[in-house]
Write a protein that holds these residues in place. Structure first.
Motif, short mmCIF file in Angstrom:
data_model
loop_
_atom_site.label_atom_id
_atom_site.label_comp_id
_atom_site.label_asym_id
_atom_site.label_seq_id
_atom_site.Cartn_x
_atom_site.Cartn_y
_atom_site.Cartn_z
N ARG A 122 36.63 41.36 31.03
CA ARG A 122 37.62 41.93 31.95
C ARG A 122 38.06 40.89 32.98
N GLU A 123 37.12 40.10 33.47
CA GLU A 123 37.46 39.05 34.43
C GLU A 123 38.33 37.98 33.78
N TYR A 148 41.73 39.31 33.43
CA TYR A 148 42.35 39.39 34.76
C TYR A 148 42.95 38.03 35.16
N ASP A 192 46.98 42.79 43.18
CA ASP A 192 45.99 43.41 44.07
C ASP A 192 45.83 42.64 45.38
N ASN A 246 48.20 37.76 43.24
CA ASN A 246 48.17 38.78 42.20
C ASN A 246 48.59 40.15 42.77
N THR A 263 37.49 35.51 40.70
CA THR A 263 37.41 36.96 40.88
C THR A 263 36.51 37.27 42.08
#
Length: 504
Positions: free
Chosen positions: A294-295, A298, A259, A257, A278
């Protein structure tokens, strides 16, 4: 009601993979052992993992060479020990030059192939994702990739099989039973437990205590054992989503990803995919952990960055989250916190307390072996190391050749569809006859609840594997819950509560 104290060698707190593994190892050395778990076996972290037995390719980036080497060696040890619940899987890694250079990925994969003395699993190969079939679901902007090997594991069953082996070697396994007090007294431990269903309080006199409480390890040190430790766990939340499988083939995918985290996209339960994970710092109650939106977003975004078929929120069948109790090594980035394990041995008053910090599923057997070695001074007459060449219950498969074993089962039960044979073989291995018994047709398996769930399997799980609720059966001992409709699940739960809950 309180019963008279029972004298034992070792009391183990925590029914996750580390606690079950330590209890098994200790019982196999001839020690008298009690394993105590406040909930169901594997109800916490150990059933909420990415379900991989792997060396941890990304740990090389943090120079965790010892951990990766140990995990790679253990990968093949466990594959031999339980080839029914652990099997090889190939992982396709589409290369994104924006995240890690190709030379670094190649170097990491070279080390991964050679650090652990790989014997059974095939090595890495380069892929042309525009030409090779593994690249069919991948966007054309990623023409280059690599493929390497790791293993899949049914994590919750791995815990249960360790507990089962411990029990068959003489250990007492107490589920839904909290350890409410452990105090040093005269060079030993006086330990009290409370049964969560009956309220019964029992007392044990133990020569040593192991605290394998996972996310609760520090709480057990202070509140239960009245002790202290200079070490701490750092709680990190890892969430996964389950969606319908959206590619052809049995290969899994590993994507990088933006990040720099990596996300696994693995085939799951035949027609589904498991996607995660995550890495988020967590300071709440471990039993209340849950995946947030949010996870989920993601994980969906990470998949959609690489795949032609786009996932939507409505594709998510289920989301789950677990709390990883990582040893707090002071690293700021949750992804950089070590996945290694550390022991804290407190021998005050001649009554050892061994606290276990960190660890991962892949290294549980070695962790357990090291734990018993640390207690060698307390138990000088116990047996030596033994688990490296031992199989887990159901793993008594000649040559660990699971496909050949399935054909043997099919010959033994010619009336049974291959999918049901495979289900029993995957979960119970050589113990399958204990479920099927003398049945020569579906009537012999009892009531059918939907999918591959029959009454005979449920009764086996209650009688032999500590299943006490419908959830124990549907979500941990098996994954039937993913294949039943809501109506079928409700009907099964009502039947279980009426017929079997008291017996459990």
């Amino acid at each position: 009601m309180t019963t008279e104290a029972r004298a034992i060698d070792l009391f183990v707190i925590g029914g996750g993979i580390n606690g079950a593994g330590i209890a098994r190892d200790a019982a196999g050395r001839g020690l008298s052992v009690v394993l105590c778990e406040k909930d169901d076996l594997a109800q916490g972290t150990s059933s909420r993992s990415g379900k991989l037995v792997h060396g941890g390719l990304r740990y090389l980036e943090y120079y965790e060479f010892r951990l990766v080497r140990e995990a790679l060696i253990e990968r093949e040890v466990l594959l031999n020990a339980a080839s029914h619940i652990i099997w090889p899987m190939r992982f396709v890694l589409p290369h994104s030059p924006n995240d890690r250079p190709a030379w670094l990925v190649r170097l990491g994969l070279f080390l991964y192939d050679h650090l652990g003395g790989r014997k059974k699993l095939p090595g890495t190969r380069a892929l042309n994702l525009l030409r090779d079939p593994e690249g069919a679901p991948i966007l054309d902007q990623y023409p280059r990739g690599f493929e390497y090997s790791d293993c899949w594991v049914d994590d919750a069953r791995l815990v249960v099989l360790n507990a089962l082996d411990a029990a068959e070697k003489g250990a007492e396994v107490l589920t839904r039973t909290a350890c409410i007090s452990a105090r040093r007294d005269g060079g030993q431990w006086t330990v009290q437990t409370r049964d969560g269903r009956t309220g019964e309080i029992r007392t044990f006199r133990a020569r040593a205590v192991v605290n394998a409480g996972g996310p609760w390890v520090n709480d057990i040190v202070g509140r239960v054992a009245g002790s202290n430790s200079s070490r701490n766990v750092r709680l990190v939340k890892g969430s996964h989503i389950i969606v319908p499988k959206f590619w052809e083939g049995q290969q899994a995918y590993l994507v990088q990803n933006h990040d720099k985290r990596v996300i696994f996209i693995n085939p799951y339960e035949g027609d589904k995919a498991l996607i995660g994970t995550t890495d988020i710092p967590y300071d709440g109650a471990p039993e209340k952990v849950a995946a947030d939106e949010r996870e989920i977003d993601y994980l969906i975004a990470a998949v959609n960055r690489y795949f032609k078929e786009k996932l939507r929120r409505s594709d998510v069948i289920r989301a789950f989250s677990g709390v990883r109790p990582l040893f707090d090594d002071g690293k700021g980035n949750p992804s950089a916190v070590t996945r290694d394990y550390v022991f804290d041995l407190d021998e005050t008053g001649g009554a050892p307390l061994l606290n276990v910090f960190g660890g991962k599923i892949t290294t549980f057997r070695k962790l357990s072996e090291h734990a018993l070695q640390r207690l060698g001074k307390t138990f000088p007459k116990m047996g030596g190391d033994w688990t490296a060449g031992a199989v887990l219950p159901g793993g008594e498969i000649p040559g660990a050749d699971f496909p050949a074993f399935v054909e043997t089962l099919r010959a033994a039960y010619p009336w049974m569809p291959r999918a049901l044979v495979l289900h029993y073989g995957r979960l119970y291995g050589a113990r399958t006859p204990a479920i099927v018994g003398a049945a020569d047709g579906f009537a012999g398996l009892g009531r059918h609840f939907g999918a591959h769930l029959y009454e005979a399997e449920v009764r086996y799980l209650v009688a032999r594997e500590w299943a006490q609720t419908a959830e124990d059966v549907l979500d941990r001992r098996t994954k039937h819950g993913l294949h039943l409709t809501e109506a079928q699940r409700a009907a099964f739960t009502a039947w279980f509560d009426a017929e079997l809950a008291l017996a459990a």
